[in-house]
Design a protein around this motif. Structure first.
Motif, PDB file in Angstrom:
ATOM      1  N   ASP A 157       0.813  -1.216   0.000  1.00 42.73           N
ATOM      2  CA  ASP A 157       0.000   0.000   0.000  1.00 42.73           C
ATOM      3  C   ASP A 157       0.843   1.260   0.000  1.00 42.73           C
ATOM      4  OD1 ASP A 157      -2.323  -1.462  -0.016  1.00 42.73           O
ATOM      5  OD2 ASP A 157      -2.601  -1.381   2.164  1.00 42.73           O
ATOM      6  N   SER A 158       2.014   1.214   0.633  1.00 43.08           N
ATOM      7  CA  SER A 158       2.816   2.424   0.777  1.00 43.08           C
ATOM      8  C   SER A 158       4.158   2.377   0.063  1.00 43.08           C
ATOM      9  CB  SER A 158       3.076   2.696   2.261  1.00 43.08           C
ATOM     10  OG  SER A 158       3.809   1.619   2.817  1.00 43.08           O
ATOM     11  N   GLU A 159       4.526   1.232  -0.504  1.00 42.92           N
ATOM     12  CA  GLU A 159       5.875   1.101  -1.029  1.00 42.92           C
ATOM     13  C   GLU A 159       5.932   0.202  -2.264  1.00 42.92           C
ATOM     14  OE1 GLU A 159       9.772   0.589   1.438  1.00 42.92           O
ATOM     15  OE2 GLU A 159       8.883  -1.394   1.170  1.00 42.92           O
ATOM     16  N   ALA A 160       6.877   0.548  -3.143  1.00 44.79           N
ATOM     17  CA  ALA A 160       7.226  -0.324  -4.274  1.00 44.79           C
ATOM     18  C   ALA A 160       8.682  -0.725  -4.060  1.00 44.79           C
ATOM     19  CB  ALA A 160       7.065   0.410  -5.598  1.00 44.79           C
ATOM     20  N   ARG A 161       8.920  -2.009  -3.874  1.00 42.81           N
ATOM     21  CA  ARG A 161      10.270  -2.516  -3.659  1.00 42.81           C
ATOM     22  C   ARG A 161      10.708  -3.214  -4.937  1.00 42.81           C
ATOM     23  NH1 ARG A 161       9.262  -5.233   0.898  1.00 42.81           N
ATOM     24  NH2 ARG A 161       9.271  -7.236  -0.124  1.00 42.81           N
ATOM     25  N   VAL A 162      11.820  -2.742  -5.488  1.00 42.79           N
ATOM     26  CA  VAL A 162      12.299  -3.238  -6.776  1.00 42.79           C
ATOM     27  C   VAL A 162      13.677  -3.878  -6.580  1.00 42.79           C
ATOM     28  CG1 VAL A 162      12.732  -2.641  -9.187  1.00 42.79           C
ATOM     29  CG2 VAL A 162      11.133  -1.268  -7.850  1.00 42.79           C
TER      30      VAL A 162
ATOM     31  N   SER B  94      36.779  -4.731 -15.553  1.00 43.56           N
ATOM     32  CA  SER B  94      36.906  -6.071 -14.992  1.00 43.56           C
ATOM     33  C   SER B  94      35.543  -6.742 -14.980  1.00 43.56           C
ATOM     34  CB  SER B  94      37.453  -6.009 -13.572  1.00 43.56           C
ATOM     35  OG  SER B  94      37.480  -7.305 -13.002  1.00 43.56           O
ATOM     36  N   SER B  95      35.531  -8.039 -15.189  1.00 40.25           N
ATOM     37  CA  SER B  95      34.305  -8.828 -15.082  1.00 40.25           C
ATOM     38  C   SER B  95      34.461  -9.941 -14.049  1.00 40.25           C
ATOM     39  CB  SER B  95      33.926  -9.413 -16.442  1.00 40.25           C
ATOM     40  OG  SER B  95      34.971 -10.237 -16.911  1.00 40.25           O
ATOM     41  N   ARG B  96      35.601  -9.974 -13.374  1.00 40.33           N
ATOM     42  CA  ARG B  96      35.875 -11.016 -12.380  1.00 40.33           C
ATOM     43  C   ARG B  96      35.233 -10.619 -11.047  1.00 40.33           C
ATOM     44  NH1 ARG B  96      41.736 -12.396 -10.130  1.00 40.33           N
ATOM     45  NH2 ARG B  96      41.052 -13.800  -8.485  1.00 40.33           N
ATOM     46  N   VAL B  97      34.217 -11.365 -10.640  1.00 40.45           N
ATOM     47  CA  VAL B  97      33.442 -11.047  -9.442  1.00 40.45           C
ATOM     48  C   VAL B  97      34.149 -11.577  -8.199  1.00 40.45           C
ATOM     49  CG1 VAL B  97      31.234 -11.363  -8.261  1.00 40.45           C
ATOM     50  CG2 VAL B  97      31.287 -11.063 -10.738  1.00 40.45           C
ATOM     51  N   HIS B  98      34.333 -10.698  -7.238  1.00 40.08           N
ATOM     52  CA  HIS B  98      34.890 -11.075  -5.940  1.00 40.08           C
ATOM     53  C   HIS B  98      33.763 -11.557  -5.023  1.00 40.08           C
ATOM     54  CE1 HIS B  98      36.286 -10.187  -1.781  1.00 40.08           C
ATOM     55  NE2 HIS B  98      37.411 -10.709  -2.240  1.00 40.08           N
ATOM     56  N   CYS B  99      32.665 -10.777  -4.961  1.00 38.95           N
ATOM     57  CA  CYS B  99      31.496 -11.156  -4.167  1.00 38.95           C
ATOM     58  C   CYS B  99      30.303 -10.291  -4.567  1.00 38.95           C
ATOM     59  CB  CYS B  99      31.779 -11.012  -2.670  1.00 38.95           C
ATOM     60  SG  CYS B  99      32.064  -9.315  -2.136  1.00 38.95           S
ATOM     61  N   TYR B 100      29.148 -10.649  -4.041  1.00 38.31           N
ATOM     62  CA  TYR B 100      27.926  -9.878  -4.214  1.00 38.31           C
ATOM     63  C   TYR B 100      27.502  -9.349  -2.854  1.00 38.31           C
ATOM     64  CZ  TYR B 100      27.420 -12.081  -8.793  1.00 38.31           C
ATOM     65  OH  TYR B 100      27.613 -12.493 -10.075  1.00 38.31           O
ATOM     66  N   TYR B 101      26.823  -8.196  -2.841  1.00 36.41           N
ATOM     67  CA  TYR B 101      26.261  -7.676  -1.606  1.00 36.41           C
ATOM     68  C   TYR B 101      24.995  -6.897  -1.924  1.00 36.41           C
ATOM     69  CZ  TYR B 101      28.419  -3.166  -2.807  1.00 36.41           C
ATOM     70  OH  TYR B 101      28.769  -2.009  -3.441  1.00 36.41           O
ATOM     71  N   GLN B 102      24.154  -6.742  -0.906  1.00 39.99           N
ATOM     72  CA  GLN B 102      22.886  -6.037  -1.059  1.00 39.99           C
ATOM     73  C   GLN B 102      23.076  -4.554  -0.757  1.00 39.99           C
ATOM     74  OE1 GLN B 102      20.182  -7.740  -1.986  1.00 39.99           O
ATOM     75  NE2 GLN B 102      18.766  -6.040  -1.955  1.00 39.99           N
ATOM     76  N   ARG B 103      22.533  -3.714  -1.617  1.00 44.38           N
ATOM     77  CA  ARG B 103      22.596  -2.267  -1.432  1.00 44.38           C
ATOM     78  C   ARG B 103      21.197  -1.715  -1.622  1.00 44.38           C
ATOM     79  NH1 ARG B 103      26.643   1.801  -4.684  1.00 44.38           N
ATOM     80  NH2 ARG B 103      25.929   3.671  -3.633  1.00 44.38           N
ATOM     81  N   THR B 104      20.734  -0.886  -0.689  1.00 40.41           N
ATOM     82  CA  THR B 104      19.381  -0.345  -0.751  1.00 40.41           C
ATOM     83  C   THR B 104      19.430   1.154  -1.026  1.00 40.41           C
ATOM     84  OG1 THR B 104      18.633  -2.017   0.821  1.00 40.41           O
ATOM     85  CG2 THR B 104      17.204  -0.121   0.494  1.00 40.41           C
ATOM     86  N   LEU B 105      18.644   1.585  -2.019  1.00 44.80           N
ATOM     87  CA  LEU B 105      18.595   2.985  -2.430  1.00 44.80           C
ATOM     88  C   LEU B 105      17.149   3.469  -2.432  1.00 44.80           C
ATOM     89  CD1 LEU B 105      20.833   2.521  -5.562  1.00 44.80           C
ATOM     90  CD2 LEU B 105      21.538   3.703  -3.504  1.00 44.80           C
ATOM     91  N   ALA B 106      16.933   4.703  -2.005  1.00 45.40           N
ATOM     92  CA  ALA B 106      15.619   5.330  -2.127  1.00 45.40           C
ATOM     93  C   ALA B 106      15.547   5.981  -3.508  1.00 45.40           C
ATOM     94  CB  ALA B 106      15.434   6.377  -1.043  1.00 45.40           C
TER      95      ALA B 106
ATOM     96  N   ARG C 174      11.770   1.793  -3.168  1.00 51.56           N
ATOM     97  CA  ARG C 174      13.019   1.323  -2.582  1.00 51.56           C
ATOM     98  C   ARG C 174      13.654   0.341  -3.560  1.00 51.56           C
ATOM     99  NH1 ARG C 174      12.567  -1.566   2.957  1.00 51.56           N
ATOM    100  NH2 ARG C 174      12.246  -3.386   1.662  1.00 51.56           N
ATOM    101  N   ILE C 175      14.868   0.658  -3.965  1.00 53.30           N
ATOM    102  CA  ILE C 175      15.596  -0.190  -4.900  1.00 53.30           C
ATOM    103  C   ILE C 175      16.564  -1.060  -4.111  1.00 53.30           C
ATOM    104  CG2 ILE C 175      17.226  -0.235  -6.823  1.00 53.30           C
ATOM    105  CD1 ILE C 175      15.975   2.436  -7.704  1.00 53.30           C
ATOM    106  N   GLU C 176      16.441  -2.360  -4.278  1.00 50.95           N
ATOM    107  CA  GLU C 176      17.354  -3.306  -3.644  1.00 50.95           C
ATOM    108  C   GLU C 176      18.272  -3.830  -4.733  1.00 50.95           C
ATOM    109  OE1 GLU C 176      14.658  -6.042  -1.822  1.00 50.95           O
ATOM    110  OE2 GLU C 176      14.309  -4.700  -0.120  1.00 50.95           O
ATOM    111  N   LEU C 177      19.473  -3.275  -4.760  1.00 49.54           N
ATOM    112  CA  LEU C 177      20.444  -3.589  -5.805  1.00 49.54           C
ATOM    113  C   LEU C 177      21.336  -4.742  -5.374  1.00 49.54           C
ATOM    114  CD1 LEU C 177      22.009  -2.876  -8.445  1.00 49.54           C
ATOM    115  CD2 LEU C 177      23.304  -1.246  -7.071  1.00 49.54           C
ATOM    116  N   ARG C 178      21.435  -5.754  -6.206  1.00 43.08           N
ATOM    117  CA  ARG C 178      22.399  -6.830  -5.981  1.00 43.08           C
ATOM    118  C   ARG C 178      23.695  -6.346  -6.617  1.00 43.08           C
ATOM    119  NH1 ARG C 178      23.217 -12.694  -8.484  1.00 43.08           N
ATOM    120  NH2 ARG C 178      24.422 -13.568  -6.771  1.00 43.08           N
ATOM    121  N   ALA C 179      24.526  -5.724  -5.791  1.00 42.23           N
ATOM    122  CA  ALA C 179      25.747  -5.091  -6.275  1.00 42.23           C
ATOM    123  C   ALA C 179      26.899  -6.094  -6.306  1.00 42.23           C
ATOM    124  CB  ALA C 179      26.106  -3.915  -5.375  1.00 42.23           C
ATOM    125  N   ARG C 180      27.838  -5.815  -7.189  1.00 42.53           N
ATOM    126  CA  ARG C 180      29.012  -6.684  -7.304  1.00 42.53           C
ATOM    127  C   ARG C 180      30.252  -5.965  -6.801  1.00 42.53           C
ATOM    128  NH1 ARG C 180      28.953  -8.231 -13.592  1.00 42.53           N
ATOM    129  NH2 ARG C 180      28.830  -5.970 -13.704  1.00 42.53           N
TER     130      ARG C 180
END
Length: 185
Positions: A25-30, A48-60, A70-76
């Protein structure tokens, strides 16, 4: 005519793929991730395309249809292949979406800056107190106050921008006190 993607509607021109969209009702989470195969190192610029790890990053992001976004980015985190680079790993930045340490998108930052510059502190804060736009009243006037001072914006049309103009007061900005100077003086 081609198929329209959710990413094209919410984040036009940004190279991301939408993995999931959750509406309340109040949010769109992408939930998104980068479409790019590689990214430039922030130290030397080598891709570079060699991935060390992934982490979650949240942006308004800017509100859509009365909902906070709210954008939930799977960042590399990538490994730099340049042996002479001081950075061994670096976080991928997505142009037009992320900046180092930012918690909101460039588009939302631009929107908040416009409101802060055009409406000012309290009126701008009232505009952003709707459920879809929760931003601190204290942050609104200070967001880009430095950019106002840097451009020497006149307070009224035709006003002089020189520091020796009539009515211009200089505040003593001593660093010896524990409190910032009182702006009402």
């Amino acid at each position: 005519m081609g198929e329209v993607q959710v990413a094209d509607l919410l984040l036009p021109g940004v190279g991301v793929k939408v993995d999931q969209l959750v509406l309340t009702d109040s949010e769109a989470r992408v939930a998104v991730r980068s479409r790019a195969a590689s990214a430039p190192c922030s130290g030397c610029g080598q891709r570079s395309s060699r991935v060390h790890c992934y982490y979650q990053r949240t942006l308004a992001d800017r509100p859509v249809a009365g909902r906070r976004v709210r954008i939930e980015l799977r960042a590399r985190r990538l490994v730099c292949g340049n042996e002479h680079c001081a950075r061994r790993t670096f976080a991928e930045q997505i142009p037009a979406l992320t900046r180092r340490h930012a918690r909101r998108t460039d588009a939302l930052t631009a929107q908040l800056t416009d409101v802060a510059l055009f409406l000012g502190g309290r009126p701008g804060a009232r505009l952003f107190q709707t459920p879809a736009r929760r931003h601190s009243r204290a942050r609104m006037p200070t967001m880009h106050a430095c950019s106002c001072r840097a451009h020497h914006m006149p307070s009224r049309p035709g006003a002089s921008t020189s520091s020796s103009s009539p009515g211009h007061t200089s505040h003593n900005r001593s660093t010896t006190g524990s409190h910032p100077p009182d702006p009402s003086r």
